[in-house]
Design an enzyme around this catalytic site. Sequence first.
Site, PDB file in Angstrom:
ATOM      1  N   ASN A 109     -19.985  17.874   7.315  1.00  0.00           N
ATOM      2  CA  ASN A 109     -18.683  18.301   6.488  1.00  0.00           C
ATOM      3  C   ASN A 109     -17.509  18.787   7.471  1.00  0.00           C
ATOM      4  O   ASN A 109     -16.271  18.135   7.150  1.00  0.00           O
ATOM      5  CB  ASN A 109     -18.992  19.275   5.408  1.00  0.00           C
ATOM      6  CG  ASN A 109     -19.838  18.619   4.249  1.00  0.00           C
ATOM      7  OD1 ASN A 109     -20.303  17.526   4.414  1.00  0.00           O
ATOM      8  ND2 ASN A 109     -19.946  19.533   3.286  1.00  0.00           N
ATOM      9  N   THR A 154      27.365  -0.820  -6.076  1.00  0.00           N
ATOM     10  CA  THR A 154      26.623  -0.085  -7.197  1.00  0.00           C
ATOM     11  C   THR A 154      26.607  -1.174  -8.015  1.00  0.00           C
ATOM     12  O   THR A 154      26.910  -1.921  -8.321  1.00  0.00           O
ATOM     13  CB  THR A 154      27.339   1.068  -7.533  1.00  0.00           C
ATOM     14  OG1 THR A 154      28.519   0.471  -8.144  1.00  0.00           O
ATOM     15  CG2 THR A 154      27.815   2.025  -6.243  1.00  0.00           C
ATOM     16  N   HIS A 155      25.108  -1.026  -8.837  1.00  0.00           N
ATOM     17  CA  HIS A 155      24.702  -1.758  -9.763  1.00  0.00           C
ATOM     18  C   HIS A 155      24.578  -3.308  -9.365  1.00  0.00           C
ATOM     19  O   HIS A 155      24.968  -4.321 -10.134  1.00  0.00           O
ATOM     20  CB  HIS A 155      25.492  -1.950 -11.169  1.00  0.00           C
ATOM     21  CG  HIS A 155      25.673  -0.349 -11.422  1.00  0.00           C
ATOM     22  ND1 HIS A 155      24.710   0.192 -12.412  1.00  0.00           N
ATOM     23  CD2 HIS A 155      26.380   0.624 -11.557  1.00  0.00           C
ATOM     24  CE1 HIS A 155      25.077   1.620 -12.662  1.00  0.00           C
ATOM     25  NE2 HIS A 155      26.105   1.705 -11.976  1.00  0.00           N
ATOM     26  N   SER A 278       9.250 -23.474   6.818  1.00  0.00           N
ATOM     27  CA  SER A 278       8.435 -24.308   5.890  1.00  0.00           C
ATOM     28  C   SER A 278       7.590 -25.428   6.217  1.00  0.00           C
ATOM     29  O   SER A 278       7.835 -26.264   7.162  1.00  0.00           O
ATOM     30  CB  SER A 278       9.597 -24.665   4.760  1.00  0.00           C
ATOM     31  OG  SER A 278       9.188 -25.462   3.776  1.00  0.00           O
ATOM     32  N   LYS A 284      14.264 -24.822   6.789  1.00  0.00           N
ATOM     33  CA  LYS A 284      14.113 -23.524   6.573  1.00  0.00           C
ATOM     34  C   LYS A 284      13.909 -22.563   7.600  1.00  0.00           C
ATOM     35  O   LYS A 284      13.026 -22.993   8.646  1.00  0.00           O
ATOM     36  CB  LYS A 284      12.992 -23.637   5.432  1.00  0.00           C
ATOM     37  CG  LYS A 284      13.069 -23.864   3.982  1.00  0.00           C
ATOM     38  CD  LYS A 284      14.358 -23.233   3.307  1.00  0.00           C
ATOM     39  CE  LYS A 284      14.022 -21.822   3.174  1.00  0.00           C
ATOM     40  NZ  LYS A 284      12.770 -21.667   2.259  1.00  0.00           N
ATOM     41  N   ASN A 286      12.556 -18.905   7.300  1.00  0.00           N
ATOM     42  CA  ASN A 286      11.904 -17.916   6.402  1.00  0.00           C
ATOM     43  C   ASN A 286      11.912 -16.481   6.955  1.00  0.00           C
ATOM     44  O   ASN A 286      11.349 -16.196   8.313  1.00  0.00           O
ATOM     45  CB  ASN A 286      10.837 -18.146   5.766  1.00  0.00           C
ATOM     46  CG  ASN A 286      10.921 -19.647   4.985  1.00  0.00           C
ATOM     47  OD1 ASN A 286      12.147 -19.937   4.390  1.00  0.00           O
ATOM     48  ND2 ASN A 286       9.637 -20.336   4.999  1.00  0.00           N
ATOM     49  N   GLU A 291      10.277  -9.691   4.262  1.00  0.00           N
ATOM     50  CA  GLU A 291       9.548  -9.791   2.841  1.00  0.00           C
ATOM     51  C   GLU A 291       8.240  -8.958   2.929  1.00  0.00           C
ATOM     52  O   GLU A 291       7.825  -8.253   1.886  1.00  0.00           O
ATOM     53  CB  GLU A 291       9.154 -11.382   2.405  1.00  0.00           C
ATOM     54  CG  GLU A 291      10.775 -11.971   2.096  1.00  0.00           C
ATOM     55  CD  GLU A 291      10.202 -13.555   2.142  1.00  0.00           C
ATOM     56  OE1 GLU A 291      11.194 -14.047   1.570  1.00  0.00           O
ATOM     57  OE2 GLU A 291       9.133 -13.904   2.544  1.00  0.00           O
ATOM     58  N   TYR A 318     -17.651  20.463  -1.393  1.00  0.00           N
ATOM     59  CA  TYR A 318     -17.929  19.018  -1.055  1.00  0.00           C
ATOM     60  C   TYR A 318     -18.224  17.954  -1.896  1.00  0.00           C
ATOM     61  O   TYR A 318     -19.233  18.336  -2.633  1.00  0.00           O
ATOM     62  CB  TYR A 318     -18.321  18.622   0.363  1.00  0.00           C
ATOM     63  CG  TYR A 318     -18.576  17.212   0.843  1.00  0.00           C
ATOM     64  CD1 TYR A 318     -17.204  16.647   1.522  1.00  0.00           C
ATOM     65  CD2 TYR A 318     -19.618  16.468   0.497  1.00  0.00           C
ATOM     66  CE1 TYR A 318     -17.383  15.377   1.692  1.00  0.00           C
ATOM     67  CE2 TYR A 318     -19.651  15.172   0.837  1.00  0.00           C
ATOM     68  CZ  TYR A 318     -18.798  14.667   1.459  1.00  0.00           C
ATOM     69  OH  TYR A 318     -18.668  13.218   1.780  1.00  0.00           O
ATOM     70  N   LYS A 326     -11.004   8.013   3.312  1.00  0.00           N
ATOM     71  CA  LYS A 326     -10.793   7.812   4.720  1.00  0.00           C
ATOM     72  C   LYS A 326     -10.103   6.348   4.971  1.00  0.00           C
ATOM     73  O   LYS A 326      -9.089   6.207   5.756  1.00  0.00           O
ATOM     74  CB  LYS A 326     -12.273   7.960   5.460  1.00  0.00           C
ATOM     75  CG  LYS A 326     -12.032   7.740   7.251  1.00  0.00           C
ATOM     76  CD  LYS A 326     -13.554   7.638   7.522  1.00  0.00           C
ATOM     77  CE  LYS A 326     -14.126   9.017   7.296  1.00  0.00           C
ATOM     78  NZ  LYS A 326     -15.798   8.889   7.941  1.00  0.00           N
TER      79      LYS A 326
END
Length: 395
Positions: A109, A154-155, A278, A284, A286, A291, A318, A326
Amino acid sequence: MTLWDKGDRVDEAVLAFSAGNEYMLDQRLVPYDCSASIAHVTMLEQIGALDPAEREQLVAGLEQIRQMHGEGGFTIQREQEDCHTAIEEWLTDRVGEAGKKIHLGRSRNDQVLTALRLYEKEALGRVRELLGHFEHTVTAQSETHGSVPMPGYTHMRRAMPTTVGTWLAAFAAAARDDRLLLDSILTLIDQSPLGTGAGYGVPVFELDRTTTAEAMGFASVQENPIHAHMSRGKYEGIILSVLTEIMFDLNRLATDLLLFSMTEFGFLRLPTHLCTGSSIMPQKKNADVLELVRGQYHVVAAEEFKVKNLIGNLMTGYQRDLGLTKEPLFRGFDTTLACLQIMTRAVGEVEVDAEACRAAMSEDLYATEEAYRLVKDGMPFREAYRRIGKQYRDL
């Protein structure tokens, strides 16, 4: 053979299920357990539990294991369950009786707690270092393009004028905040749990916990043995919380880079070598890396959520559930470190199209400024607000 083997037969399916993949995860903890073990055996000699020759044998063996691990030559078998068993068995095979004495004054432990704590200190230091590189890169780009105007949103609609420099500098400021969070958790975990045994101290032998703490580079000792073991999972959850905050900022920057580099915006251009292609559309380029960074924020946030849920409803002391914290910790560190590296490259190599930024500075962005000028000339703000608002009613 397991460290807890007393000669009783345990079902193989139970052993396999209990071991899980911990023996593979523990490969990264080998050098940290060796460091803790060196401090431990040195202290055992000082209190008379080992003689000098035994200490020398054990330290030499532990140094050899550390070297073997660095060269990829130290393995942990499934039946050994973890690095602690593998290390003790290797030492016992090589140095005999001295190897059987190394576990005196320890439990698995506090062994795993200590190895994890040493790993976390080093990993957090690496995160802090990469966060510094990221901040420096963002700041350099901010200064280079500081005066280039761009719309502020904004928005998700045009709002007020800003500059590329101000936009980028916001992420440098966020990185500084994240560094403060890192420093806070580094201070918190800089306490040695070694010598707390299974969570209730070690009987008979008076261990010198301060000596081992200093030898391992800890600022202090975690005094209360129960609290030391209550901190397992809790500290990992806090660490993942800080990593989530870092990933949150990277997520938002990745989203901005994706949007502003779209043809419809055109404020930024991503170098071809940072993009993929692509399989069907030959034109393309990408921005997969952006992402993926955007998505990995949610992965790290999920690891934090996982740890905090795993440790909920556990009584004091424990519980084996804690072993499941972990892997989320390791994944959180690995993901954050990888994302910091790739985002530092991306933001450092992105190109700003100053012309496109200036062309986007439409008249409506200055509406608030117009209203404030009327206020300066003596008109009440709400009246100025409505007058200017009528001019942009069709937007």
